[in-house]
Write a protein that holds these residues in place. Structure first.
Motif, short mmCIF file in Angstrom:
data_model
loop_
_atom_site.label_atom_id
_atom_site.label_comp_id
_atom_site.label_asym_id
_atom_site.label_seq_id
_atom_site.Cartn_x
_atom_site.Cartn_y
_atom_site.Cartn_z
N LYS A 109 4.61 -10.46 4.91
CA LYS A 109 4.78 -10.73 6.34
C LYS A 109 6.15 -11.32 6.68
CE LYS A 109 1.08 -9.05 5.79
NZ LYS A 109 1.04 -7.59 5.81
N ASP A 166 2.61 -2.79 6.27
CA ASP A 166 1.69 -3.75 5.65
C ASP A 166 2.38 -4.44 4.46
OD1 ASP A 166 -0.67 -5.14 5.26
OD2 ASP A 166 -1.78 -3.47 4.40
N ASP A 197 -0.24 -4.47 10.31
CA ASP A 197 -1.48 -5.16 9.95
C ASP A 197 -1.23 -6.67 9.87
OD1 ASP A 197 -4.19 -5.33 9.28
OD2 ASP A 197 -3.78 -5.26 7.13
N ASN A 198 -2.32 -7.43 9.93
CA ASN A 198 -2.33 -8.91 9.76
C ASN A 198 -1.62 -9.65 10.88
OD1 ASN A 198 -1.71 -7.76 6.61
ND2 ASN A 198 -3.58 -8.93 6.94
N PRO A 242 -6.08 -7.04 -0.88
CA PRO A 242 -6.12 -6.98 0.59
C PRO A 242 -5.90 -5.58 1.18
CG PRO A 242 -4.00 -7.81 -0.13
CD PRO A 242 -4.80 -7.58 -1.39
N ASP A 285 -7.98 -8.55 10.60
CA ASP A 285 -6.94 -9.56 10.73
C ASP A 285 -5.90 -9.21 11.81
OD1 ASP A 285 -5.81 -12.01 10.02
OD2 ASP A 285 -4.51 -11.13 8.50
N TYR A 332 -2.98 -13.05 11.52
CA TYR A 332 -2.70 -13.88 10.36
C TYR A 332 -3.75 -15.00 10.18
CZ TYR A 332 0.12 -15.05 6.44
OH TYR A 332 0.52 -15.25 5.15
#
Ligand SMILES: C[S@@+](CC[C@H](N)C(=O)[O-])C[C@H]1O[C@@H](n2cnc3c(N)ncnc32)[C@H](O)[C@@H]1O
Length: 213
Positions: free
Chosen positions: A138, A135, A161-162, A37, A204, A165
């Motif tokens: 999470k 990053d 980032d993300n 990822p 994302d 989700y």
């Protein structure tokens, strides 16, 4: 319909990113092949832009993988006049891969490598930093914020980032630990007077936060 919109949007945004050096393209191909990822070209370009806009010379990355996102920040730091990008990951093999890639890209003099837990590495590092990129896993996002806030300079920028989700954040029945952690982090940043935030729906989701004081 929604899926094809998302796919087309991703492809379109990616197509707007100028051609990358062959080593960076190799890193992208590796991520595709092994489903690793990385942030990918469109987020990489956005991170590079943030670092250029803020003239960042000191960048601390938490959860750097094999150095793909690091390469985008290193390029910005070099063009900003030089400085340091801190690469942190707890996997020895990934750290070694990052050293090799960043050497080929010619950024080795700009990168400081830490092997270990990222929030702890930030706690131990001499700040303040101009830009911090997060990053890591999470579930660790909410607790990382106190250390980040302490180590980021006033007027500095945090990128996470993300933060969409995979779209789970807006599904009320989705209550997994990581989703809840992303929601809590978003709430902490968007309701605090210490931050000005915007969630950019690239890939994302990149949450960009400016530290006001
Ligand atoms: C999403 S990947 C990083 C991708 C990288 N930012 C990029 O775009 O090229 C996250 C990496 O950080 C590692 N990681 C996750 N949580 C961490 C932590 N708390 N401390 C150190 N490494 C961590 C994971 O094992 C993984 O290798």
């Amino acid at each position: 319909m929604r899926d094809s919109y998302k796919e087309n949007l991703e492809q379109y945004l990616q197509g707007l990113v100028p051609e990358r050096p062959s080593e960076l393209q190799k890193m992208e191909a590796y991520a595709d092949k092994y489903h690793f990822p990385i942030i990918g070209p469109a987020c990489g370009q956005a991170c590079y832009l943030m670092a250029r806009l803020t003239q960042a010379r000191t960048v601390f990355e938490l959860g750097s993988g094999y150095g793909y996102s690091t390469a985008w920040f290193a390029r910005a730091v070099r063009e900003n006049g030089g400085g340091k990008v801190h690469h942190v990951v707890w996997d020895e093999e990934l750290s070694q891969m990052a050293r090799e890639h960043l050497q080929v890209l010619g950024y080795q003099d700009l990168v400081h490598f830490h092997l270990g837990e990222a929030v702890e590495a930030l706690r131990q590092a001499d700040g303040p930093f101009d830009l911090i990129f997060n990053d890591i896993e999470k579930t660790a996002y909410p607790d990382s914020l106190a250390v980040i806030e302490e180590k980021l300079r006033p007027g500095g920028v945090l990128i996470l980032d993300n933060m969409l989700y995979g779209g789970y954040v807006w599904v009320p029945t989705e209550q997994g630990e990581a989703t809840e952690a992303v929601r809590r982090t978003t709430e902490m940043l968007t309701t605090s007077p210490n931050w000005v935030t915007s969630l950019l729906p690239i890939r994302d989701g990149l949450l960009v936060a400016y530290k006001t004081g």
